[in-house]
Design an enzyme around this catalytic site. Structure first.
Site, mmCIF file in Angstrom:
data_model
loop_
_atom_site.group_PDB
_atom_site.id
_atom_site.type_symbol
_atom_site.label_atom_id
_atom_site.label_comp_id
_atom_site.label_asym_id
_atom_site.label_seq_id
_atom_site.Cartn_x
_atom_site.Cartn_y
_atom_site.Cartn_z
ATOM 1 N N ASP A 1 4.671 -1.819 15.509
ATOM 2 C CA ASP A 1 3.961 -2.859 16.769
ATOM 3 C C ASP A 1 3.940 -3.819 16.108
ATOM 4 O OD1 ASP A 1 2.956 -1.289 19.498
ATOM 5 O OD2 ASP A 1 2.356 -0.007 18.274
ATOM 6 N N ASP B 1 6.661 -1.394 9.939
ATOM 7 C CA ASP B 1 5.473 -0.622 10.620
ATOM 8 C C ASP B 1 6.563 -1.450 12.546
ATOM 9 O OD1 ASP B 1 3.084 -0.607 12.187
ATOM 10 O OD2 ASP B 1 3.326 -3.324 12.588
#
Ligand code: M1P
Length: 253
Positions: free
Chosen positions: A17, A15
């Site tokens: 952020d 991922d």
């Protein structure tokens, strides 16, 4: 613990952020160098973000992110790059049609018109290729306004209540509502969460690892983290991701 596999047999998906970068910030040179120089020789590496390519590439230091990472899955994989090549895209609009799309947008605008928040700016609904992103404060808020909203949301559960209202108003729509990062809700057809990218992998991997921070139910990493095809790793920051990788591959820091 890492069992020795050749790099084309092991895939690490990250991922963006909260996992490789601070929310909305750029990757630091330290984390980037660690990934590209020390981890990439040992494993195939890919990104899977809810955001579009423009935002992911900005955070990851420019458009050559599609060459630096073996895979870049944007909008959960609806738009994807493999070794620098754009591999095609599907659109949410084609899938859900104009009628549902407009009914949903009208509902959101009406709901948001009744909210009183510390600030409201612009770009409340961003219509992307594979999802809609709904933000009560508006995506054109400043960094300070973003952080204010995140604190206010934590206290008043603005987004959780909004998601509950969406679920009540659109129970059989086939749409999924998932908390984005700090200020928004991602909306997409059921199944178009981050697990979508797993169906678009070309390789023959023995192990697929996923690293993410929003792995709790309702978070946008939850489904891929729990998926039987992946080994999930929950992280709390980019530094934690680095430490977990170092432990996994037995690398000195
Ligand atoms: O972390 C991924 C999310 O990043 C943004 O979230 P926010 O603006 O709420 O912090 C959005 O691009 C969202 O779509 C995405 O899932």
């Amino acid at each position: 613990m890492f069992k020795s596999l050749s790099r084309n047999k092991i895939l690490l998906l990250f991922d963006v952020d909260g996992t490789l970068t601070r929310p909305m910030q750029a990757i630091t040179p330290d984390i980037e160098a660690f990934l590209l120089q020390r981890v990439k020789p040992l494993a195939t590496i890919g990104l899977v973000g809810g955001s579009d390519f423009a935002k992911i590439s900005k955070q990851m230091g420019g458009e050559d992110v599609s060459h630096k990472f073996d895979y870049v899955f944007c909008e959960n994989g609806l738009v994807h790059y493999q070794k620098g090549q754009l591999m095609g895209a599907q659109t949410m609009l084609q899938h859900v049609g104009e009628d549902l799309s407009q009914r949903f947008i009208n509902f959101c605008l009406q709901y948001m018109s009744n909210l009183r928040l510390p600030a409201k700016r612009g770009n409340f609904i961003e219509f992307r290729t594979g999802m809609m992103n709904v933000s009560p404060v508006g995506r054109s808020c400043s960094q300070a306004e973003r952080e204010d909203f995140a604190r206010y949301d934590e206290q008043h559960q603005i987004r959780k209540k909004f998601v509950a209202a969406m679920q009540e108003a659109f129970p059989d729509s086939g749409l999924k509502f998932s908390l984005g990062g700090q200020i928004s809700i991602d909306v997409f057809p059921i199944g178009w969460d981050k697990t979508y990218c797993l169906n678009r992998l070309g390789g023959d991997f023995e192990e697929i690892h996923f690293f993410g921070d929003k792995t709790d139910i309702g978070g946008n990493d939850y489904e891929i983290y729990e998926d039987s095809r992946t080994i999930g790793h929950k992280v709390v920051s980019p530094e934690d991701t680095k430490e977990q990788l170092a432990k996994f591959f037995n690398l000195d820091l």
